[in-house]
Scaffold this motif. Structure first.
Motif, short mmCIF file in Angstrom:
data_model
loop_
_atom_site.label_atom_id
_atom_site.label_comp_id
_atom_site.label_asym_id
_atom_site.label_seq_id
_atom_site.Cartn_x
_atom_site.Cartn_y
_atom_site.Cartn_z
N MET A 54 2.74 -5.03 -0.70
CA MET A 54 3.52 -4.98 0.55
C MET A 54 3.84 -6.40 1.01
O MET A 54 3.01 -7.29 0.95
CB MET A 54 2.78 -4.20 1.63
N GLN A 74 -9.59 1.67 2.60
CA GLN A 74 -8.37 0.90 2.33
C GLN A 74 -8.76 -0.45 1.78
O GLN A 74 -9.71 -1.07 2.28
CB GLN A 74 -7.54 0.73 3.60
N CYS A 75 -8.04 -0.91 0.77
CA CYS A 75 -8.28 -2.23 0.19
C CYS A 75 -7.07 -3.11 0.42
O CYS A 75 -5.94 -2.69 0.20
CB CYS A 75 -8.54 -2.12 -1.31
N LEU A 76 -7.33 -4.34 0.89
CA LEU A 76 -6.28 -5.30 1.18
C LEU A 76 -6.65 -6.66 0.60
O LEU A 76 -7.78 -7.11 0.76
CB LEU A 76 -6.09 -5.45 2.69
N LYS A 117 -12.37 -4.28 1.34
CA LYS A 117 -12.37 -2.82 1.33
C LYS A 117 -12.88 -2.40 2.70
O LYS A 117 -14.01 -2.70 3.06
CB LYS A 117 -13.28 -2.25 0.24
N PHE A 137 0.81 -8.73 -0.15
CA PHE A 137 -0.55 -8.21 -0.17
C PHE A 137 -0.63 -7.01 -1.10
O PHE A 137 0.29 -6.20 -1.15
CB PHE A 137 -0.98 -7.76 1.23
N CYS A 138 -1.74 -6.89 -1.78
CA CYS A 138 -2.07 -5.69 -2.53
C CYS A 138 -2.70 -4.71 -1.54
O CYS A 138 -3.56 -5.10 -0.74
CB CYS A 138 -3.06 -6.05 -3.63
N ASN A 139 -2.26 -3.46 -1.56
CA ASN A 139 -2.77 -2.45 -0.63
C ASN A 139 -3.09 -1.18 -1.43
O ASN A 139 -2.23 -0.65 -2.12
CB ASN A 139 -1.72 -2.15 0.44
N GLU A 141 -4.51 2.58 -0.78
CA GLU A 141 -4.79 3.62 0.21
C GLU A 141 -4.34 4.94 -0.38
O GLU A 141 -4.18 5.04 -1.59
CB GLU A 141 -4.08 3.30 1.54
N ASN A 146 0.12 6.27 5.72
CA ASN A 146 0.92 5.81 6.86
C ASN A 146 1.58 6.93 7.65
O ASN A 146 1.87 6.77 8.82
CB ASN A 146 1.98 4.80 6.39
N ARG A 150 -2.84 7.61 10.12
CA ARG A 150 -2.81 6.33 10.82
C ARG A 150 -2.96 6.62 12.31
O ARG A 150 -2.08 7.20 12.94
CB ARG A 150 -1.50 5.59 10.56
#
Length: 165
Positions: A54, A74-76, A117, A137-139, A141, A146, A150
């Motif tokens: 993203m 969720q991992c960011l 995470k 960013f790597c996301n 989920e 979304n 959310r």
């Protein structure tokens, strides 16, 4: 004109121990190791996972609300060599009450070359950064996170938070 108290959130340098109430920090490690304590423990069983890159634009390090995902971890992680900030509050915070930035919200500066995470339900604002103009960013989920998972909460009325990196 409504008065807003600006709460200064000093960003804590990221460590696995400091971030543990909110999730896990995934640090680089050698290849071909078996699973070990500290590896990401993902919960993606509520639907089909979605891994994507993203693009996010820079914006001021201000927080008015936090979001949570109740069905998924969720991992960011940033894909570029720049740090970023995140504000978090415990997953145990009620989904019906605004969040008090003075007692419940913590901020972290996240270096490149690691992934966060977030525990399922952790309240968060971010990734947030002021420079450069855009980061990727790597996301990880769920496919529908979304649109169906959310939830947002504002800070207490009259509060606004600002992260100091």
């Amino acid at each position: 004109m409504e008065y807003k108290a600006v709460i200064q959130l000093a960003a804590t340098p990221l460590s696995s121990e400091a971030f543990a109430p909110f999730g896990q920090v995934i640090w680089p490690e050698p290849d071909a190791l078996d699973w070990q304590l500290g590896d990401a423990e993902l919960d993606l069983n509520q639907g089909l996972p979605r891994l994507y890159l993203m693009r996010l634009a820079a914006k001021p390090l201000q927080v008015q609300e936090l979001a949570a995902h109740r069905q998924v971890t969720q991992c960011l992680g940033v894909m570029e060599p720049y740090p970023w900030q995140i504000a978090v509050a415990p997953a145990s915070h009620s989904a019906e009450q605004p969040i008090d930035a003075t007692t419940e919200v913590r901020a972290f500066t996240v270096p490149p070359r690691c992934i966060l995470k977030l525990h399922r339900g952790t309240w968060h604002a971010g990734p947030i950064f002021e420079s450069p103009a855009e980061l990727v960013f790597c996301n990880l989920e769920l496919r529908n996170t979304n649109s169906t998972d959310r939830f947002t909460l504002p800070l207490l009325p009259g509060q606004e938070a600002e992260i100091s990196p």
